[in-house]
Design a protein around this motif. Structure first.
Motif, PDB file in Angstrom:
ATOM      1  N   TYR A  58       0.822  -1.204   0.000  1.00 48.74           N
ATOM      2  CA  TYR A  58       0.000   0.000   0.000  1.00 48.74           C
ATOM      3  C   TYR A  58       0.861   1.260   0.000  1.00 48.74           C
ATOM      4  O   TYR A  58       1.975   1.270   0.531  1.00 48.74           O
ATOM      5  N   ARG A  59       0.334   2.287  -0.611  1.00 51.40           N
ATOM      6  CA  ARG A  59       0.908   3.632  -0.526  1.00 51.40           C
ATOM      7  C   ARG A  59       0.156   4.353   0.588  1.00 51.40           C
ATOM      8  O   ARG A  59      -1.081   4.342   0.611  1.00 51.40           O
ATOM      9  N   VAL A  60       0.880   4.945   1.495  1.00 51.29           N
ATOM     10  CA  VAL A  60       0.279   5.564   2.669  1.00 51.29           C
ATOM     11  C   VAL A  60       0.554   7.063   2.642  1.00 51.29           C
ATOM     12  O   VAL A  60       1.699   7.484   2.454  1.00 51.29           O
ATOM     13  N   VAL A  61      -0.502   7.854   2.827  1.00 53.53           N
ATOM     14  CA  VAL A  61      -0.376   9.311   2.821  1.00 53.53           C
ATOM     15  C   VAL A  61      -1.050   9.863   4.079  1.00 53.53           C
ATOM     16  O   VAL A  61      -2.193   9.520   4.399  1.00 53.53           O
ATOM     17  N   ALA A  62      -0.317  10.703   4.796  1.00 54.67           N
ATOM     18  CA  ALA A  62      -0.846  11.405   5.967  1.00 54.67           C
ATOM     19  C   ALA A  62      -0.535  12.876   5.813  1.00 54.67           C
ATOM     20  O   ALA A  62       0.341  13.267   5.024  1.00 54.67           O
ATOM     21  N   PHE A  63      -1.229  13.713   6.571  1.00 54.39           N
ATOM     22  CA  PHE A  63      -0.921  15.140   6.522  1.00 54.39           C
ATOM     23  C   PHE A  63      -1.211  15.787   7.870  1.00 54.39           C
ATOM     24  O   PHE A  63      -2.086  15.342   8.620  1.00 54.39           O
ATOM     25  N   ASP A  64      -0.410  16.807   8.172  1.00 56.39           N
ATOM     26  CA  ASP A  64      -0.671  17.627   9.353  1.00 56.39           C
ATOM     27  C   ASP A  64      -1.781  18.612   9.000  1.00 56.39           C
ATOM     28  O   ASP A  64      -1.586  19.511   8.173  1.00 56.39           O
ATOM     29  N   GLN A  65      -2.933  18.423   9.599  1.00 53.55           N
ATOM     30  CA  GLN A  65      -4.057  19.313   9.327  1.00 53.55           C
ATOM     31  C   GLN A  65      -3.682  20.753   9.678  1.00 53.55           C
ATOM     32  O   GLN A  65      -2.819  20.994  10.525  1.00 53.55           O
ATOM     33  N   LEU A  66      -4.302  21.690   8.995  1.00 50.51           N
ATOM     34  CA  LEU A  66      -3.995  23.098   9.255  1.00 50.51           C
ATOM     35  C   LEU A  66      -4.080  23.380  10.759  1.00 50.51           C
ATOM     36  O   LEU A  66      -5.017  22.964  11.433  1.00 50.51           O
ATOM     37  N   GLY A  67      -3.066  24.080  11.267  1.00 53.15           N
ATOM     38  CA  GLY A  67      -3.010  24.374  12.690  1.00 53.15           C
ATOM     39  C   GLY A  67      -2.196  23.382  13.486  1.00 53.15           C
ATOM     40  O   GLY A  67      -2.045  23.538  14.702  1.00 53.15           O
ATOM     41  N   GLY A 291      -7.484  -5.950   1.909  1.00 51.51           N
ATOM     42  CA  GLY A 291      -7.180  -6.945   0.897  1.00 51.51           C
ATOM     43  C   GLY A 291      -8.404  -7.350   0.085  1.00 51.51           C
ATOM     44  O   GLY A 291      -8.289  -7.631  -1.126  1.00 51.51           O
ATOM     45  N   LYS A 292      -9.562  -7.368   0.719  1.00 55.75           N
ATOM     46  CA  LYS A 292     -10.783  -7.738   0.004  1.00 55.75           C
ATOM     47  C   LYS A 292     -11.187  -6.707  -1.027  1.00 55.75           C
ATOM     48  O   LYS A 292     -11.938  -7.016  -1.958  1.00 55.75           O
ATOM     49  N   HIS A 293     -10.697  -5.479  -0.865  1.00 55.84           N
ATOM     50  CA  HIS A 293     -11.173  -4.379  -1.710  1.00 55.84           C
ATOM     51  C   HIS A 293     -10.027  -3.678  -2.423  1.00 55.84           C
ATOM     52  O   HIS A 293     -10.118  -2.492  -2.758  1.00 55.84           O
ATOM     53  N   SER A 294      -8.939  -4.424  -2.670  1.00 57.24           N
ATOM     54  CA  SER A 294      -7.764  -3.853  -3.332  1.00 57.24           C
ATOM     55  C   SER A 294      -7.376  -4.689  -4.534  1.00 57.24           C
ATOM     56  O   SER A 294      -7.662  -5.903  -4.586  1.00 57.24           O
ATOM     57  N   GLN A 295      -6.699  -4.054  -5.457  1.00 55.57           N
ATOM     58  CA  GLN A 295      -6.112  -4.737  -6.601  1.00 55.57           C
ATOM     59  C   GLN A 295      -4.622  -4.398  -6.611  1.00 55.57           C
ATOM     60  O   GLN A 295      -4.233  -3.328  -7.043  1.00 55.57           O
ATOM     61  N   ARG A 296      -3.814  -5.317  -6.079  1.00 52.17           N
ATOM     62  CA  ARG A 296      -2.383  -5.060  -5.946  1.00 52.17           C
ATOM     63  C   ARG A 296      -1.606  -6.015  -6.816  1.00 52.17           C
ATOM     64  O   ARG A 296      -2.094  -7.096  -7.150  1.00 52.17           O
TER      65      ARG A 296
END
Length: 296
Positions: A58-67, A291-296
């Motif tokens: 999986y590719r994982v993306v997170a972000f620091d929300q504004l503030g 895994g049930k809902h991915s196409q890797r």
């Protein structure tokens, strides 16, 4: 299992003239997009608990929300609304070209995820609602039940301090500390990413939207309730919580009963952070769902 991993890329995304910082791990089209709790917390604690999903493709993306975190920290309280954060989230998704995502929201991030799913349903492959609720008034009654377990004398003390505005009093803070160790994280030593996020908590968004602590909701979200709209969310949804969660299994069940395509996992020996408290059960459940809902 979780571990701290350096991001493969760090991005600056412009949101209404402010800089929002996003972190990317791994590559590919199966993106797990994270919305952490708070409000006002840096994403460290959720990012570090889920960046390990790169081990499973999986590719994982997170972000620091504004503030929060490395993002800009304006002080205008008018910015601290769930609707504005929904648009910020969509701006980040589009700016990074993520396409359809597996959107994982934890705690406050789950409230954000629900409103995001209702606003941008075509952006989702799946929805993961972790340790969260869809009905704030119901949660408030559940929090009163958890507080009640401290005993009537302690509850009366807490209510007196709340009425007097003296919630910084040591006896009140002692009761909140006990509740936190029962219902937020039951580990004797809290993980470093959790402590790092907590030590950099911006109380501006938190106090405006939620309140002064985890067990007193008086902010602008105190009446938020999306139960009647949950039937509109048709993507596969995983709901998780800990058996001792502050956002209780009863709250999770209310979501399960109103979502048309949802499954619920309640993790033993856990409260609000099963990914740290019970990783042996948490990660297999999350990976099986993805895994049930991915196409890797």
């Amino acid at each position: 299992m979780w571990r701290e991993i350096a991001p493969d890329a760090t991005h600056v995304v412009k949101v209404d003239g402010y800089d929002v910082i996003a972190y990317e791990f791994g590559e590919g089209d199966e993106v797990v997009f994270l919305a952490n709790g708070g409000p006002g917390l840096p994403c460290d604690y959720l990012r570090e608990a889920h960046s390990c999903l790169i081990d499973h493709g999986y590719r994982v993306v997170a972000f620091d929300q504004l503030g929060t975190g490395a993002s800009d920290r304006p002080t205008d309280p008018a910015l601290w609304t769930i609707g504005r954060y929904v648009e910020e989230t969509e701006t980040v998704r589009r700016a990074l070209g993520l396409g359809k995502v597996h959107f994982l929201g934890h705690s406050w991030g789950g409230w954000l995820a629900i409103d995001y799913a209702l606003t941008y349903p075509d952006a989702l492959k799946t929805l993961v609602l972790e340790d969260t609720v869809a009905d704030m008034p119901h949660l408030i009654t559940e929090l009163e039940r958890l507080r009640g377990a401290l005993g009537s004398e302690t509850v009366a003390m807490m209510q007196a301090h709340e009425a007097a505005g003296t919630i910084d009093h040591p006896e009140y803070m002692a009761a909140i500390t006990l509740l936190n160790y029962r219902h937020v994280c039951r580990l004797k030593e809290w993980p470093a990413p959790v402590n790092r996020s907590l030590s950099d908590w911006n109380m501006g968004p938190y106090a405006t939207m939620q309140g002064p602590n985890e067990f007193l909701y008086i902010g602008n979200l105190k009446d938020w309730n999306r139960v009647s709209d949950l039937h509109k969310i048709t993507v596969p949804t995983l709901i998780t919580c800990g058996e001792h969660d502050e956002l209780t299994p009863a709250c999770a069940l209310r979501m399960k009963l109103n979502l048309p395509n949802a499954e619920l996992k309640v993790f033993a020996n856990s409260s609000h952070m099963p990914f740290y408290e019970n990783p042996r059960d948490y990660y297999p459940a999350l990976l099986a769902f993805l895994g049930k809902h991915s196409q890797r």
